[in-house]
Design an enzyme around this catalytic site. Structure first.
Site, PDB file in Angstrom:
ATOM      1  N   ARG A 187      13.139  28.159 -25.557  1.00 20.71           N
ATOM      2  CA  ARG A 187      11.969  28.959 -25.953  1.00 20.71           C
ATOM      3  C   ARG A 187      12.330  30.425 -26.194  1.00 20.71           C
ATOM      4  O   ARG A 187      11.685  31.090 -27.006  1.00 20.71           O
ATOM      5  CB  ARG A 187      10.887  28.857 -24.888  1.00 20.71           C
ATOM      6  CG  ARG A 187      10.157  27.544 -24.963  1.00 20.71           C
ATOM      7  CD  ARG A 187       8.938  27.564 -24.095  1.00 20.71           C
ATOM      8  NE  ARG A 187       8.050  26.479 -24.457  1.00 20.71           N
ATOM      9  CZ  ARG A 187       7.317  25.800 -23.595  1.00 20.71           C
ATOM     10  NH1 ARG A 187       7.353  26.093 -22.319  1.00 20.71           N
ATOM     11  NH2 ARG A 187       6.529  24.831 -24.002  1.00 20.71           N
TER      12      ARG A 187
ATOM     13  N   LYS B  47      -1.650   7.835 -20.530  1.00 18.37           N
ATOM     14  CA  LYS B  47      -3.085   7.591 -20.478  1.00 18.37           C
ATOM     15  C   LYS B  47      -3.781   7.661 -21.821  1.00 18.37           C
ATOM     16  O   LYS B  47      -3.531   8.577 -22.601  1.00 18.37           O
ATOM     17  CB  LYS B  47      -3.718   8.641 -19.575  1.00 18.37           C
ATOM     18  CG  LYS B  47      -3.519   8.328 -18.111  1.00 18.37           C
ATOM     19  CD  LYS B  47      -4.260   9.136 -17.254  1.00 18.37           C
ATOM     20  CE  LYS B  47      -5.220   9.639 -16.527  1.00 18.37           C
ATOM     21  NZ  LYS B  47      -5.386  10.963 -16.219  1.00 18.37           N
TER      22      LYS B  47
ATOM     23  N   GLY C  91       6.161  17.315 -24.303  1.00 17.30           N
ATOM     24  CA  GLY C  91       7.330  17.587 -23.463  1.00 17.30           C
ATOM     25  C   GLY C  91       8.164  16.348 -23.158  1.00 17.30           C
ATOM     26  O   GLY C  91       9.395  16.363 -23.290  1.00 17.30           O
TER      27      GLY C  91
ATOM     28  N   GLY D 297       0.707  20.810 -25.882  1.00 16.76           N
ATOM     29  CA  GLY D 297      -0.760  20.846 -25.895  1.00 16.76           C
ATOM     30  C   GLY D 297      -1.294  21.322 -27.234  1.00 16.76           C
ATOM     31  O   GLY D 297      -2.249  20.765 -27.784  1.00 16.76           O
TER      32      GLY D 297
HETATM   33  P1  AMP Z   1       2.228  11.627 -21.543  1.00 18.86           P
HETATM   34  O1  AMP Z   1       2.410  12.905 -20.777  1.00 18.86           O
HETATM   35  O2  AMP Z   1       0.844  11.109 -21.551  1.00 18.86           O
HETATM   36  O3  AMP Z   1       2.876  11.679 -22.917  1.00 18.86           O
HETATM   37  O4  AMP Z   1       3.005  10.536 -20.704  1.00 18.86           O
HETATM   38  C1  AMP Z   1       4.380  10.469 -20.615  1.00 18.86           C
HETATM   39  C2  AMP Z   1       4.754   9.500 -19.551  1.00 18.86           C
HETATM   40  O5  AMP Z   1       4.249   8.221 -19.861  1.00 18.86           O
HETATM   41  C3  AMP Z   1       6.244   9.333 -19.377  1.00 18.86           C
HETATM   42  O6  AMP Z   1       6.626   9.933 -18.191  1.00 18.86           O
HETATM   43  C4  AMP Z   1       6.439   7.817 -19.345  1.00 18.86           C
HETATM   44  O7  AMP Z   1       7.212   7.392 -18.275  1.00 18.86           O
HETATM   45  C5  AMP Z   1       5.031   7.307 -19.151  1.00 18.86           C
HETATM   46  N1  AMP Z   1       4.888   5.927 -19.626  1.00 18.86           N
HETATM   47  C6  AMP Z   1       5.402   5.384 -20.739  1.00 18.86           C
HETATM   48  N2  AMP Z   1       5.132   4.069 -20.787  1.00 18.86           N
HETATM   49  C7  AMP Z   1       4.437   3.763 -19.683  1.00 18.86           C
HETATM   50  C8  AMP Z   1       3.883   2.551 -19.156  1.00 18.86           C
HETATM   51  N3  AMP Z   1       3.997   1.401 -19.812  1.00 18.86           N
HETATM   52  N4  AMP Z   1       3.238   2.619 -17.983  1.00 18.86           N
HETATM   53  C9  AMP Z   1       3.116   3.791 -17.334  1.00 18.86           C
HETATM   54  N5  AMP Z   1       3.610   4.966 -17.772  1.00 18.86           N
HETATM   55  C10 AMP Z   1       4.262   4.961 -18.941  1.00 18.86           C
END
Ligand code: AMP
Length: 394
Positions: free
Chosen positions: A35, A201, A351, A374
């Site tokens: 950054r 999520k 990230g 974000g």
């Molecule tokens: P996000 O910050 O929402 O982009 O989430 C990223 C995280 O989602 C990473 O740390 C991944 O390990 C997690 N992730 C990816 N696939 C899965 C899954 N099938 N179940 C739970 N977590 C997951």
């Protein structure tokens, strides 16, 4: 088009630059200076144009007095000085006589960096709450304001929106590049446009899915998100991550956009979240009660590959499996390999997604890797960014 740094006569002017220098620091050592490097183009341009450069940035979270200790920008000022090969005077205050004296004695080409803007949050959340008195004070220190902090452009803080409301303002090179690249992929894509979404999520990405189905030709769903869709469609998802508050949303959007939303056909399921877990590949209709859906299966990867290799524009946000654990990383690794070989215009944000690119040796110099997770997500949602909205058009 928004006013940018090239639209101002900056010679002899005091230019306040809002950078995003929020880098990871441990025991005073900077762990990743990406950054800092990213903002040098704007800073060097100002120095080359004989401006007086005053840098503001936040660093980390400052909620209590003791957070100040680990969140000083001093090491960042030292690193910036090495990168631009000239002194950066660090003032360990966000306001007051030391700040004013340092700025009043500046000569053209001098660079001053003030302390972490979020130290002001200890006094009634003044920075994050866009306090008008604080914005007035900071604005009084300069003549022109340049916002080059893409990572916070989706926030309305005193150090970005507040100052920009008062001083003649424009965007820096980094923000301009981010906004141009992401806007062109979203608003004027060479088709087919494929949006690939993963991560944990659904609820974090509802706005993105809603916008993606409107603008994209395909929306590929991976990571933890498919299981909320499957549950909404009546399937057993065992112990997979499910976002119950998004079930109605998934049912509705899938029924409306079945032709665009692509869900995995086969998946890797595991008995626990560890390297020692037992795994197998199964279809979405056959997940056991004690199993967790954790990565994409081979058939799905091959289908996603066909769609991705056909795309002329690809937007990716969110790993398609729990890639941090080697046993569950095949899908994300494969996606990184496919994108490395793609000829499409690529935009990647988030990230964790960027960690995956680095981990699996992403090799595609034409791709745009966004510095703001974000902020890029809010652009994908089609939202207006407050830090950009406040800048006048040319
Ligand atoms: P996000 O910050 O929402 O982009 O989430 C990223 C995280 O989602 C990473 O740390 C991944 O390990 C997690 N992730 C990816 N696939 C899965 C899954 N099938 N179940 C739970 N977590 C997951």
């Amino acid at each position: 088009m928004k006013k940018d740094i090239t639209d101002f006569k900056v010679r002899d002017q005091k230019v306040i630059v809002r950078c995003d220098l929020n880098v990871p620091i441990k025991d005073g050592n900077i762990l990743d200076d990406t950054r800092i490097k990213a903002c040098t183009e704007t800073i060097e341009h100002l120095i080359g144009s004989n401006a007086k450069v005053i840098i503001l940035s936040h660093l980390g979270r400052v909620k209590e007095e003791k957070d100040k200790e680990n969140n000083s920008l001093r090491p960042v000022a030292n690193r910036l000085s090495e990168l631009i090969n000239r002194p950066v005077k660090f003032v360990p205050y966000t306001r007051g006589i030391e700040v004013e004296t340092a700025i009043n004695s500046m000569k053209p080409k001098d660079v001053v960096m003030l302390e972490n803007t979020r130290f002001e949050d200890l006094d009634g959340n003044k920075e994050s709450g866009n306090d008008s008195e604080l914005a007035q004070y900071w604005a009084s220190l300069g003549d022109i304001f340049i916002n080059d902090a893409f990572g916070t452009i989706h926030r309305s803080h005193a150090s970005n929106v507040g100052i920009a409301n008062i001083l003649p303002s424009g965007i820096g090179f980094l923000v301009k590049n981010e906004v141009d690249k992401i806007s062109s992929a979203l608003n004027n894509p060479s088709r087919p446009l494929v949006v690939m979404l993963g991560g944990a999520k659904v609820s974090d990405k509802i706005g993105v899915i809603e916008n993606a189905v409107k603008i994209a030709d395909y929306v590929l769903i991976g990571g933890g998100m498919p299981y909320t869709f499957y549950k909404a469609l009546g399937y057993n998802v065992g112990l997979s991550i499910v976002d119950d508050s998004s079930l109605d949303f998934c049912r509705k959007i899938y029924s409306e956009y079945k032709n665009k939303i692509v869900l995995p056909e086969d998946i890797v399921v595991a008995t626990s979240l560890s390297e020692a877990a037992n795994t197998r590949i199964t279809t979405y209709a056959n997940i056991g009660n004690n199993e967790i859906g954790i990565d994409l299966g081979m058939q799905t990867l091959s289908r996603y590959k066909t769609i991705l290799m056909n795309a002329n524009t690809i937007i990716w946000n969110g790993p398609v499996g729990m890639f941090e654990i080697a046993k569950f990383s095949k899908g994300t690794r494969k996606v990184v390999e496919i994108l490395s070989n793609s000829k499409a215009k690529i935009v990647v944000g988030g990230g964790d997604t960027i960690s995956a690119l680095n981990k699996f040796g992403f090799n595609n110099s034409r791709a745009h890797i966004s510095t703001g997770g974000g902020a890029s997500l809010e652009m994908l949602e089609g939202k207006e960014l407050p830090g950009l909205k406040v800048i006048s058009e040319k």
